[in-house]
Write a protein that holds these residues in place. Structure first.
Motif, PDB file in Angstrom:
ATOM      1  N   SER B 302      27.005  33.431  43.417  1.00 48.50           N
ATOM      2  CA  SER B 302      27.125  34.787  42.880  1.00 48.50           C
ATOM      3  C   SER B 302      28.173  35.633  43.586  1.00 48.50           C
ATOM      4  O   SER B 302      28.435  36.742  43.155  1.00 48.50           O
ATOM      5  CB  SER B 302      25.771  35.482  42.953  1.00 48.50           C
ATOM      6  OG  SER B 302      25.400  35.612  44.302  1.00 48.50           O
ATOM      7  N   GLN B 303      28.756  35.152  44.659  1.00 49.34           N
ATOM      8  CA  GLN B 303      29.680  36.020  45.383  1.00 49.34           C
ATOM      9  C   GLN B 303      31.111  35.537  45.298  1.00 49.34           C
ATOM     10  O   GLN B 303      31.396  34.392  44.950  1.00 49.34           O
ATOM     11  CB  GLN B 303      29.243  36.124  46.844  1.00 49.34           C
ATOM     12  CG  GLN B 303      27.938  36.871  46.948  1.00 49.34           C
ATOM     13  CD  GLN B 303      27.734  37.481  48.304  1.00 49.34           C
ATOM     14  OE1 GLN B 303      28.423  37.145  49.260  1.00 49.34           O
ATOM     15  NE2 GLN B 303      26.791  38.383  48.389  1.00 49.34           N
ATOM     16  N   GLU B 304      32.000  36.454  45.671  1.00 51.76           N
ATOM     17  CA  GLU B 304      33.409  36.087  45.678  1.00 51.76           C
ATOM     18  C   GLU B 304      33.723  35.291  46.931  1.00 51.76           C
ATOM     19  O   GLU B 304      33.006  35.357  47.921  1.00 51.76           O
ATOM     20  CB  GLU B 304      34.252  37.361  45.660  1.00 51.76           C
ATOM     21  CG  GLU B 304      34.153  38.077  44.337  1.00 51.76           C
ATOM     22  CD  GLU B 304      34.872  39.406  44.374  1.00 51.76           C
ATOM     23  OE1 GLU B 304      35.688  39.593  45.295  1.00 51.76           O
ATOM     24  OE2 GLU B 304      34.610  40.233  43.501  1.00 51.76           O
ATOM     25  N   SER B 305      34.827  34.582  46.862  1.00 51.64           N
ATOM     26  CA  SER B 305      35.188  33.788  48.023  1.00 51.64           C
ATOM     27  C   SER B 305      35.889  34.668  49.064  1.00 51.64           C
ATOM     28  O   SER B 305      36.423  35.722  48.755  1.00 51.64           O
ATOM     29  CB  SER B 305      36.100  32.646  47.602  1.00 51.64           C
ATOM     30  OG  SER B 305      37.267  33.187  47.040  1.00 51.64           O
ATOM     31  N   ARG B 306      35.821  34.230  50.305  1.00 54.11           N
ATOM     32  CA  ARG B 306      36.500  34.934  51.385  1.00 54.11           C
ATOM     33  C   ARG B 306      37.339  33.929  52.163  1.00 54.11           C
ATOM     34  O   ARG B 306      37.213  32.731  51.965  1.00 54.11           O
ATOM     35  CB  ARG B 306      35.473  35.553  52.339  1.00 54.11           C
ATOM     36  CG  ARG B 306      34.435  36.421  51.699  1.00 54.11           C
ATOM     37  CD  ARG B 306      33.606  37.086  52.782  1.00 54.11           C
ATOM     38  NE  ARG B 306      33.033  36.125  53.703  1.00 54.11           N
ATOM     39  CZ  ARG B 306      31.813  35.618  53.572  1.00 54.11           C
ATOM     40  NH1 ARG B 306      31.055  35.977  52.571  1.00 54.11           N
ATOM     41  NH2 ARG B 306      31.368  34.744  54.443  1.00 54.11           N
ATOM     42  N   GLU B 307      38.150  34.426  53.068  1.00 53.16           N
ATOM     43  CA  GLU B 307      38.813  33.544  54.025  1.00 53.16           C
ATOM     44  C   GLU B 307      39.586  32.442  53.315  1.00 53.16           C
ATOM     45  O   GLU B 307      39.352  31.261  53.579  1.00 53.16           O
ATOM     46  CB  GLU B 307      37.763  32.872  54.924  1.00 53.16           C
ATOM     47  CG  GLU B 307      36.868  33.814  55.638  1.00 53.16           C
ATOM     48  CD  GLU B 307      37.524  34.317  56.890  1.00 53.16           C
ATOM     49  OE1 GLU B 307      37.821  33.514  57.768  1.00 53.16           O
ATOM     50  OE2 GLU B 307      37.743  35.523  56.961  1.00 53.16           O
ATOM     51  N   ALA B 308      40.497  32.821  52.423  1.00 55.91           N
ATOM     52  CA  ALA B 308      41.284  31.828  51.693  1.00 55.91           C
ATOM     53  C   ALA B 308      40.375  30.790  51.044  1.00 55.91           C
ATOM     54  O   ALA B 308      40.632  29.587  51.106  1.00 55.91           O
ATOM     55  CB  ALA B 308      42.305  31.157  52.600  1.00 55.91           C
TER      56      ALA B 308
END
Lengths: 285, 566
Positions: B302-308
């Motif tokens: 459900s969440q967006e990706s982080r850290e490339a």
């Protein structure tokens, strides 16, 4: 129709009950006046590509009578009956010469709307072909195409169509069931109901009982006897007993030619042509 | 019985004349074994593949215990804490070539463990190999905490203190206090996100629209833009209000800090706003771990990706994949069905139509990257460029549709899959008995009426079969998408609250490309590896789910028409 007649051996000569014969027409159909002619075929020839399938056929099909077309397989009976509602138009290679008049109007005329023509000339095929819809929708199909009827009138017409085809009592409680759940004989009567519901003037029956069991066949034949009060019926059959039982007039086709067309009584008791005699007596076919 | 004396002789003819391997071959048994083995091998391969990606992908979310390890080698003594993510044995040669001391070990195989020690930026590297024979001591500390950070991956350590405005506070139960404060920053972060993605995004979108409107009127030669300027000033004022709200929240976010002691004894300060979750893996019961496991999976979905893309979730990619496939289906179905109807119902059957049919079948075999190049050249540069020239002059030189985007990607994949739909629709049309067509025509229906009322409904199961095959092909396709609309990171979803809600011109993220990006473009291979498996597993599940939906629908329709098609 008596038991005797129905159980006739195919190879034996058909003996018509004399009382039955007496009650039927014996006038030659080609001497009918224009007013009693429903379909008037004049010099009709039909080609599949180069091959000739029907040769110079002329006949007057009388109004509100049953006309049977008999003949051996491949003689052109079905091709001829399919000319009457222009079903042959669907085949690219077909060429037609000559005239067919329905109530005095040439059906090949450029002005003729084929859909309208087919609404006037209903057709029932050899294999029962109900649509994969409900019983109700099958009968309503043709009505929805041509007429914008309010729901109550549509219901009435569906009921009327089913009653005309002697099917109403069997299906009135399950009009919304799939038509494919009906038996073969019921399906064929449903198809007749579907054709009758649009109120055509002619009904073409292309071997309507050949895929059915004897009891269903009997019901269809009884139905034909009822329907002829209101419709001109043309029936193709290769069952001579059936032709003798149900029809008023019979045409015998052989290799694309109309050998003889006369009242059924004449054809079956006193044919003019030797070929007809031979066919009726089961020497070939 | 006259023939009775002949019987023994006759029976001889039925006795086996040959024995052994020849007979065995003749009997056909080897053939049965061969075919059954082939099927078995296929099943093993498919299940093995699915099992591998499922196990590797799904185990990533389990909160493993954190071990503290003391180990010693020629370079000194070390102490690290982390999760053991892999154990393997390497050959002695490989061990020696890594520059290790040959005297330390005599066996042929050397066991080493990969430890995810986290604490990137505090104590690099965050993944390290430890040789088993160098381990001096190994223990599981109950107060060992794992922090999921919004930047730099996980942190591992024990809680030393909590600071508010730089002042230490002394709570009765630091763990509960920490959770309370993490909940607080989570709420604040959500609020900040809502403002950014909601109000600020909306205002920016409107400002951009205004800019384009003004440019459009400039191109028309108008000189008076008072109304636009009034509106712009109003929006800018609104923006300042929202920006101030955002600033306030950020200030509040900055309030707390925590101090942790990492494995080597150093104390490190982490701003609480960077912490997403914290847990005590060594103290959790199985059920707590299970709860944590499912919440991790939910975060992943459900969440967006982080850290490339190496941390966080895959929601935008999931969303992009499903949306693109649905759009593709919506485009390909009418297109394929109409083409098949013409070929089967209207076109005069002959060598030319047959040639077209062969060409259509062969189109299905063209490599997908070729479709990508075609999509880029034809759809994007030619069609998109022309659309820009005609309708989006105000935005130029920035392209609107003359650049890769969702619509072009869907169209390209629709083109890629249209042969499949045509072929299976045609098959469906041929299966419909001619009696039914004739029955309809004989009732006075025109060809078109027959088509819409009888033929198309009856062909619908076959059409859906085509769509199923198209979905299966399109959902797994990556190569052409890289040219026509997929990006590593899309700032916004293709659907949002701004009119017209569905933004076909936007670039989007895709699970297939996400796998490629994680696996081969990632700056942190070790961190990304489990996500490659998890994403691959998710992609397979999505394709299965899309297919199952279509198959269920098809089977329902098929049941309705089965008897009529017999």
């Amino acid at each position: 129709m008596n038991e005797n007649e129905r159980s006739t051996d195919a190879s034996a000569r058909v003996k018509l009950d004399s009382t039955l014969v007496g009650s039927r027409e014996s006038v030659s159909p080609n001497q009918l006046p224009e007013s009693e002619t429903c379909l008037h075929v004049q010099d009709l020839s039909l080609y599949y590509g180069d091959k000739i399938a029907l040769k110079d056929i002329s006949m007057r099909i009388p109004r509100k009578r049953v006309t049977a077309l008999i003949g051996p397989s491949g003689c052109g009976k079905s091709t001829l009956i399919r000319c009457f509602n222009r079903m042959n138009d669907l085949i690219d290679s077909v060429n037609i010469e000559g005239r067919i008049e329905l109530n005095g109007l040439e059906i090949h005329d450029k002005e003729v709307d084929v859909s309208q023509l087919r609404r006037r000339v209903g057709m029932v095929f050899q294999r029962p072909n109900p649509f994969p819809k409900t019983i109700y929708e099958n009968v309503a199909y043709g009505l929805r195409l041509s007429e914008k009827l309010p729901k109550s009138e549509l219901d009435d017409r569906v009921e009327w169509g089913l009653k005309s085809a002697a099917l109403w009592d069997e299906v009135q409680d399950r009009l919304n069931d799939s038509a494919l759940g009906l038996s073969g004989g019921q399906q064929q009567r449903l198809v007749i109901a579907r054709a009758v519901a649009v109120k055509p003037s002619v009904l073409l029956l292309d071997e309507p009982a050949s895929a059915l069991d004897p009891i269903s066949t009997l019901k269809i034949e009884e139905l034909i006897a009822q329907l002829k009060a209101d419709y001109t019926i043309v029936i193709v059959t290769h069952n001579m007993q059936q032709a003798a039982r149900v029809s008023d007039y019979t045409g015998f086709l052989y290799l694309g030619e109309m050998i003889e067309f006369d009242s059924t009584v004449t054809i079956f008791t006193n044919p003019t042509e030797q070929k007809t005699e031979d066919y009726i007596t089961g020497r070939y076919g | 019985m006259e023939t009775s004396e002949k019987l023994p002789q006759d029976f001889g003819a039925f006795h086996r004349q040959q024995l052994g391997i020849g007979l065995w071959f003749k009997s056909g048994d080897p053939w049965i074994w061969l075919t059954a083995t082939a099927v078995g091998a296929c099943i093993v391969a498919v299940l093995g593949l699915l099992g591998l990606i499922a196990v590797k992908g799904l185990s990533h979310f389990w909160p493993s215990d954190v071990v503290t390890i003391n180990y010693a080698n020629d370079f000194g003594e070390f102490r690290i804490a982390g999760e053991i993510v892999q154990r393997e044995s390497i050959g002695r040669n490989q061990y020696l070539e890594a520059g290790s001391n040959s005297t330390a070990i005599e066996t042929d195989q050397v066991e080493r463990w990969m430890i995810k020690s986290g604490n990137r930026r505090i104590n690099a590297p965050d993944f390290r190999w430890v040789y088993k024979h160098e381990i001096v001591q190994q223990l599981k500390a109950t107060d060992m905490l794992v922090f999921e950070r919004s930047e730099w991956g996980n942190a591992y350590g024990t809680l030393v203190g909590i600071k508010e405005h730089g002042q230490s506070i002394e709570p009765d139960n630091p763990w509960i206090e920490l959770q309370k404060r993490i909940d607080r920053v989570t709420d604040l972060r959500d609020e900040a996100r809502r403002i950014q993605k909601g109000a600020i995004n909306r205002i920016n979108y409107k400002l951009e629209k205004l800019r384009l409107e003004k440019r459009k009127r400039e191109l028309k030669g108008e000189l008076d833009f008072t109304d636009i300027e009034i509106e712009r000033d109003r929006l800018n004022a609104e923006y300042l209000v929202e920006e101030q709200r955002l600033r306030d929240i950020i200030t509040q976010l900055e309030r707390d800090e925590i101090e942790i002691r990492i494995a080597d004894g150093r104390i490190s300060t982490i701003a609480l706003r960077n912490i997403i979750r914290a847990w005590l893996p060594n103290e959790m019961s199985f059920w707590q771990k299970l709860g944590h496991y499912f919440s991790s999976i939910w975060i992943f979905l459900s969440q967006e990706s982080r850290e490339a893309n190496t941390e966080g979730g895959v929601f935008p990619a999931l969303f992009g994949t499903v949306l693109m496939v649905l759009l593709m289906s919506v485009l390909v179905t009418p297109f394929g069905v109409i083409a098949a109807l013409y070929l089967r119902e209207y076109a005069k059957q002959g060598p030319f139509v047959q040639l077209i049919r062969i060409a259509v079948n062969n189109l299905a075999g063209v490599p997908s990257i070729v479709y990508g190049v075609f999509g880029l050249g034809f759809f994007i540069y030619l069609v998109g460029g022309s659309l820009d020239d005609l309708f989006f002059q105000a935005a130029q030189p920035a392209p609107t549709f003359g650049t890769p985007g969702l619509m072009w990607a869907s169209l390209t994949l629709a083109l890629l899959t249209v042969p499949v739909v045509i072929v299976s629709t045609e098959e469906g049309l041929t299966r419909i008995p001619s009696e039914l067509r004739e029955g309809s025509l004989a009732l006075g229906a025109t060809k078109a009426e027959t088509m819409f009322k009888i033929i198309l409904p009856m062909a619908s199961p076959s059409i859906l079969t085509g769509v199923i095959l198209a979905i299966a092909r399109a959902a797994g396709e990556v190569a052409p998408l890289m040219l026509v609309g997929v990006v590593k990171l899309a700032p916004t979803l293709p659907i949002d609250g701004n009119f017209p809600f569905l933004h076909l011109d936007r670039k989007f993220m895709h699970l297939g490309f996400h796998i490629y990006d994680l696996g081969f473009q990632s700056p942190n291979v070790d961190a990304a590896r489990p996500l490659v498996f998890a994403t691959a597993f998710l992609l397979v599940l999505i394709i299965v789910a899309l297919n199952l939906t279509a198959i269920t629908l098809r089977n329902r329709l098929e049941a309705r028409y089965r008897e009529a098609l017999l």
